[in-house]
Scaffold this motif. Structure first.
Motif, PDB file in Angstrom:
ATOM      1  N   PRO A  48       7.347  12.418   1.991  1.00 54.17           N
ATOM      2  CA  PRO A  48       6.504  13.542   2.402  1.00 54.17           C
ATOM      3  C   PRO A  48       5.734  14.139   1.227  1.00 54.17           C
ATOM      4  CG  PRO A  48       8.770  14.279   2.168  1.00 54.17           C
ATOM      5  CD  PRO A  48       8.772  12.790   1.903  1.00 54.17           C
ATOM      6  N   TRP A  63       0.768   9.880  -0.143  1.00 56.43           N
ATOM      7  CA  TRP A  63       0.898   9.082   1.086  1.00 56.43           C
ATOM      8  C   TRP A  63      -0.410   8.399   1.435  1.00 56.43           C
ATOM      9  CZ3 TRP A  63      -2.471  10.964   4.728  1.00 56.43           C
ATOM     10  CH2 TRP A  63      -2.848  12.313   4.617  1.00 56.43           C
ATOM     11  N   VAL A  86       1.065   6.734   8.505  1.00 56.69           N
ATOM     12  CA  VAL A  86       1.097   8.158   8.164  1.00 56.69           C
ATOM     13  C   VAL A  86       1.683   8.911   9.348  1.00 56.69           C
ATOM     14  CG1 VAL A  86      -0.287  10.190   7.618  1.00 56.69           C
ATOM     15  CG2 VAL A  86      -0.885   7.969   6.631  1.00 56.69           C
ATOM     16  N   ARG A  87       2.700   9.740   9.070  1.00 51.16           N
ATOM     17  CA  ARG A  87       3.324  10.512  10.153  1.00 51.16           C
ATOM     18  C   ARG A  87       3.699  11.907   9.673  1.00 51.16           C
ATOM     19  NH1 ARG A  87       7.643   7.731  14.184  1.00 51.16           N
ATOM     20  NH2 ARG A  87       7.551   9.871  14.949  1.00 51.16           N
ATOM     21  N   GLU A  88       3.743  12.807  10.613  1.00 51.85           N
ATOM     22  CA  GLU A  88       4.331  14.123  10.373  1.00 51.85           C
ATOM     23  C   GLU A  88       5.727  14.120  10.975  1.00 51.85           C
ATOM     24  OE1 GLU A  88       2.254  17.770  10.876  1.00 51.85           O
ATOM     25  OE2 GLU A  88       0.284  16.795  10.835  1.00 51.85           O
ATOM     26  N   GLY A  93       7.092  17.588   7.196  1.00 54.55           N
ATOM     27  CA  GLY A  93       5.640  17.545   7.252  1.00 54.55           C
ATOM     28  C   GLY A  93       5.074  16.147   7.116  1.00 54.55           C
ATOM     29  N   ILE A  94       3.842  16.056   6.650  1.00 49.83           N
ATOM     30  CA  ILE A  94       3.117  14.791   6.612  1.00 49.83           C
ATOM     31  C   ILE A  94       3.528  13.953   5.408  1.00 49.83           C
ATOM     32  CG2 ILE A  94       1.129  15.635   5.258  1.00 49.83           C
ATOM     33  CD1 ILE A  94      -0.630  13.970   7.251  1.00 49.83           C
ATOM     34  N   SER A  96       4.024   9.357   4.115  1.00 49.99           N
ATOM     35  CA  SER A  96       3.951   7.937   4.456  1.00 49.99           C
ATOM     36  C   SER A  96       5.310   7.469   4.961  1.00 49.99           C
ATOM     37  CB  SER A  96       3.540   7.104   3.234  1.00 49.99           C
ATOM     38  OG  SER A  96       4.498   7.221   2.191  1.00 49.99           O
TER      39      SER A  96
END
Length: 239
Positions: A48, A63, A86-88, A93-94, A96
């Motif tokens: 993150p 990321w 890429v994800r939250e 939070g955001i 890789s």
């Protein structure tokens, strides 16, 4: 298994923190329900932005570089970077999310000495690092995945410190210095001289995109691997 779909849409559970990583790095398990009551499952590595330490020469959001490296690897047809999205993921939070490479702990130094059959894959990874200006190719960032169905495959992990516009190549893979870059690798790189794929370009600054084109041009014009030239050509620690 569609690994990208699994990473992008699977349910994430926290397994534990990777203790010796310089930035917050979390091992997770990922499960995706399929039709017929089946499930896809894998482990992943989540990095993150919230857990990044401050760097003088890289903006927050490493990321983006992890994802850009994966996209470029796939665009080239080289598959040297594990699937990365890429994800939250709350509460972190955001960041890789990358497919976890199951391996036996082997890394570049012992593999180079004991597996000459893998040298072409190592050379290809060296060309990739030259192209993306990798500043942190440690021996432990080169992993071997063994598969009975697909055979052995070399992966390069931890691409967060790539794509800087200034020359910063730091790597342990100097064993191929002065060797010619195979023609098929040069041909794969050549289109980048004119245009960088949109999915990669949108993750980088305009200056970094221009520098990527310039490095591609260097590979096309001078198709050989360089020797160490900077004051600090090796990352630390080496493994």
């Amino acid at each position: 298994m569609n690994t990208i779909d699994l990473l992008q849409h699977g349910e994430v559970g926290f397994v534990g923190q990777i203790a010796e990583s310089s930035n917050l790095t979390v091992l997770v398990d990922i499960t995706l329900a399929l039709h017929g009551g089946q499930e896809d499952y894998c482990w992943g590595i989540f990095k993150p932005e919230l857990g990044e330490r401050y760097l003088d020469d890289f903006e927050p959001g490493l990321w983006k570089r992890e994802r850009a490296a994966y996209l470029l690897s796939e665009w080239l047809g080289w598959s040297v970077v594990p699937p990365t999205v890429v994800r939250e993921i709350e509460p972190l939070g955001i960041g890789s999310l990358q497919y976890y490479v199951d391996n036996d702990g082997s890394h570049y130094f012992p593999l180079y000495e004991t597996r000459p059959d893998l040298h072409p894959e190592f050379l290809r990874l060296a060309v990739f690092d030259l192209l993306v200006n990798n500043t942190d190719r440690k021996s432990g960032h080169v992993l071997l995945e063994r598969s009975a169905s697909r055979g052995d495959h070399v992966w390069g992990i931890d691409q967060g410190l790539c794509f800087h516009q200034d020359p910063k190549l730091r790597t342990v893979i100097w064993d191929f210095a002065h060797e010619p870059i195979p023609e098929e690798l040069v041909e794969a790189v050549e289109p980048l001289v004119a245009e960088v794929p949109a999915g990669v370009a949108e993750l980088l600054s305009p200056e970094e995109v221009a520098a990527l084109k310039s490095r591609a041009s260097r590979i096309v014009r001078l198709p050989w691997l360089p020797e160490p030239q900077s004051e600090f050509p090796y990352p630390w620690p080496l493994v």
